[in-house]
Motif scaffolding. Structure first.
Motif, mmCIF file in Angstrom:
data_model
loop_
_atom_site.group_PDB
_atom_site.id
_atom_site.type_symbol
_atom_site.label_atom_id
_atom_site.label_comp_id
_atom_site.label_asym_id
_atom_site.label_seq_id
_atom_site.Cartn_x
_atom_site.Cartn_y
_atom_site.Cartn_z
ATOM 1 N N PRO A 169 0.767 2.975 6.050
ATOM 2 C CA PRO A 169 1.689 4.123 5.962
ATOM 3 C C PRO A 169 0.999 5.346 5.366
ATOM 4 C CG PRO A 169 2.081 2.611 4.166
ATOM 5 C CD PRO A 169 0.982 1.999 4.993
ATOM 6 N N SER A 170 1.718 6.446 5.316
ATOM 7 C CA SER A 170 1.174 7.678 4.749
ATOM 8 C C SER A 170 2.276 8.413 4.000
ATOM 9 C CB SER A 170 0.600 8.572 5.855
ATOM 10 O OG SER A 170 1.604 8.897 6.800
ATOM 11 N N LEU A 171 1.875 9.349 3.163
ATOM 12 C CA LEU A 171 2.835 10.157 2.409
ATOM 13 C C LEU A 171 3.069 11.486 3.107
ATOM 14 C CD1 LEU A 171 4.450 10.844 -0.265
ATOM 15 C CD2 LEU A 171 2.326 11.928 -1.026
ATOM 16 N N GLU A 214 1.881 2.008 -3.455
ATOM 17 C CA GLU A 214 0.724 2.506 -4.197
ATOM 18 C C GLU A 214 0.480 3.986 -3.898
ATOM 19 O OE1 GLU A 214 -1.968 -1.593 -4.411
ATOM 20 O OE2 GLU A 214 -2.445 -0.040 -2.972
ATOM 21 N N ILE A 215 0.597 4.363 -2.624
ATOM 22 C CA ILE A 215 0.394 5.769 -2.242
ATOM 23 C C ILE A 215 1.407 6.668 -2.949
ATOM 24 C CG2 ILE A 215 0.562 7.394 -0.310
ATOM 25 C CD1 ILE A 215 -0.536 5.119 1.482
ATOM 26 N N ALA A 216 2.661 6.206 -3.046
ATOM 27 C CA ALA A 216 3.699 6.996 -3.721
ATOM 28 C C ALA A 216 3.351 7.212 -5.189
ATOM 29 C CB ALA A 216 5.051 6.285 -3.589
ATOM 30 N N VAL A 217 2.941 6.144 -5.871
ATOM 31 C CA VAL A 217 2.590 6.257 -7.295
ATOM 32 C C VAL A 217 1.357 7.145 -7.466
ATOM 33 C CG1 VAL A 217 1.806 4.977 -9.328
ATOM 34 C CG2 VAL A 217 3.635 4.046 -7.891
ATOM 35 N N GLU A 218 0.370 6.966 -6.600
ATOM 36 C CA GLU A 218 -0.852 7.769 -6.699
ATOM 37 C C GLU A 218 -0.542 9.257 -6.535
ATOM 38 O OE1 GLU A 218 -3.218 5.990 -3.666
ATOM 39 O OE2 GLU A 218 -3.662 4.186 -4.846
ATOM 40 N N ALA A 219 0.401 9.577 -5.649
ATOM 41 C CA ALA A 219 0.781 10.982 -5.453
ATOM 42 C C ALA A 219 1.460 11.550 -6.693
ATOM 43 C CB ALA A 219 1.711 11.092 -4.241
ATOM 44 N N LEU A 220 2.310 10.759 -7.317
ATOM 45 C CA LEU A 220 2.968 11.203 -8.547
ATOM 46 C C LEU A 220 1.955 11.385 -9.678
ATOM 47 C CD1 LEU A 220 6.133 8.924 -8.306
ATOM 48 C CD2 LEU A 220 6.130 11.428 -8.241
ATOM 49 N N GLY A 279 3.454 -3.425 -5.034
ATOM 50 C CA GLY A 279 2.557 -2.278 -4.934
ATOM 51 C C GLY A 279 2.779 -1.272 -6.045
ATOM 52 N N PHE A 280 4.035 -1.047 -6.418
ATOM 53 C CA PHE A 280 4.354 -0.118 -7.505
ATOM 54 C C PHE A 280 3.710 -0.572 -8.813
ATOM 55 C CE2 PHE A 280 7.247 0.745 -11.119
ATOM 56 C CZ PHE A 280 7.167 2.135 -11.155
ATOM 57 N N ARG A 333 0.826 -1.200 0.000
ATOM 58 C CA ARG A 333 0.000 0.000 0.000
ATOM 59 C C ARG A 333 0.869 1.263 0.000
ATOM 60 N NH1 ARG A 333 -3.258 2.796 -2.243
ATOM 61 N NH2 ARG A 333 -4.234 4.472 -1.052
ATOM 62 N N GLY A 334 1.990 1.243 0.713
ATOM 63 C CA GLY A 334 2.886 2.386 0.736
ATOM 64 C C GLY A 334 3.378 2.755 -0.648
#
Length: 355
Positions: free
Chosen positions: A335-337, A177-183, A213-214, A174-175
């Motif tokens: 996790p969180s961004l 995924e959050i990074a990719v979603e932010a980009l 996740g990526f 999930r962490g």
């Protein structure tokens, strides 16, 4: 043993484990391993120690045996001391132990299985009550064999099928995924991940979980399931050379997600050296939200898995094992961004979190 030696033993002190070790020509730790039927003891060593025990008539004292599980000491085994994520985990462990009767003893290993195994055995020999293994490299079946002898909690080790030991992790899939979603939310579509070489991770490692996740997030964003993952060597100078090669590519992506701040911060430094502007030429998101990432000159957007909280949860989980819980627990934390200038240009909000 000669008649004279036996007579000396009868006249003087009782036979101890040290006496057995001397008679067998091995270490005290070796005798201990044989007596508790530890994993990896050779038949030759077992025969030597057994023969010495029989010859000397050795019987371990009940008082010494009663000390097992009563040392109020917890072993914490770290694999890669370079990782800036580790101090936060240790701080979390100490925060839980401070008001208790327990104290932590820290051992530092590296990626060599033999050394990691040896350190775990030493911690068992020193009669520690339980072990917290941070990102261990050992196969699950070996950890399970050690867990028969001593309660174990593994942090950064995604084996939800384990029954002999517990795991405490951030949800690394999930962490990522959050990074990719932010980009993607910032409009970046040309994204690659910087990860470790194939030999540096295993199926249950955080590295491979973040890769999963990526790829999932890239596929969900319509960018294909075979999203590019660049494998970076661990050792210098090959590590820096690989990053320079990445930065110098004519087809360099517009954004990079790094498996750890350890590599993301190095990438930022090399970007300055090579005249690559962040985030104008290359947006970067790291993982761990280390203290260095928050420095003004670094300003690295990063996934925060709260190492301190992981350390606290792992310690509480281990103590419950020591106190008699037998059912396995596998805990995942979300996790969180933390968004900073490597993702968003200055002038926009910084140090903001999103899950």
């Amino acid at each position: 043993m000669s008649i004279e030696d036996k007579q000396k033993l009868q006249r003087n002190d009782r036979v101890t484990i040290r006496t057995v070790a001397t008679h067998a020509g091995v270490s005290v730790a070796a005798v201990s391993k044989v007596m508790r039927n530890a994993y990896g003891v050779s038949e030759g060593l077992r025969a030597k120690v057994t023969d010495a025990i029989d010859a000397l008539g050795y019987r371990p004292s009940r008082a010494a045996r009663g000390l097992r599980g009563r040392s109020f000491t917890i072993g914490v085994l770290l694999i890669d001391i370079r990782n800036p994520f580790l101090p936060e985990v240790i701080a979390g462990v100490n925060a839980v132990l401070a008001p208790s009767h327990y104290q932590a003893m820290i051992g530092v290993s590296d990626a060599r299985v033999q050394l990691e195994t040896s350190l775990i055995e030493s911690m068992i020999d020193y009669k520690m009550d339980g072990l917290i293994l941070v990102a261990p490299r050992l196969p699950s079946e070996i950890i399970a064999k050690f867990a028969v002898e001593i309660p174990i909690v593994a942090v950064g080790y995604h084996d939800a099928a384990a029954t002999a030991f517990d795991t405490v992790n951030a949800d690394d899939q999930r962490g990522a995924e959050i990074a990719v979603e932010a980009l993607l939310a910032q409009g970046y579509r040309d994204i690659e991940m910087l990860s470790l070489g194939e030999r540096e991770g295993h199926a249950v490692s955080v590295v491979r979980q973040r890769e999963i996740g990526f790829r999932r997030a890239m596929q969900r964003g319509g960018l294909g399931s075979s999203a590019p993952i660049v494998k970076i060597p661990v050792a210098s100078p090959k590590r820096e050379d690989a990053m320079r090669k990445f930065l110098g590519r004519k087809d360099r992506p517009r954004a990079a997600f790094c498996w750890s701040d350890l590599d993301a911060i190095t990438l930022l430094s090399l970007s300055v050296e090579m005249g690559v502007r962040v985030p104008d030429d290359l947006a970067v998101v790291g993982y761990d939200n280390s203290q260095t990432a928050a420095l003004g000159l670094v300003n690295l957007a990063s996934i925060d898995q709260s190492g301190r909280e992981l350390g606290q949860v792992a310690t509480r989980t281990l103590i419950s094992r020591i106190e008699g819980r037998s059912d396995p627990e596998h805990i995942l934390q979300i996790p969180s961004l933390v968004s900073r200038n490597s993702l968003i240009r200055s002038g926009n909000s910084t140090d903001t979190k999103q899950r």
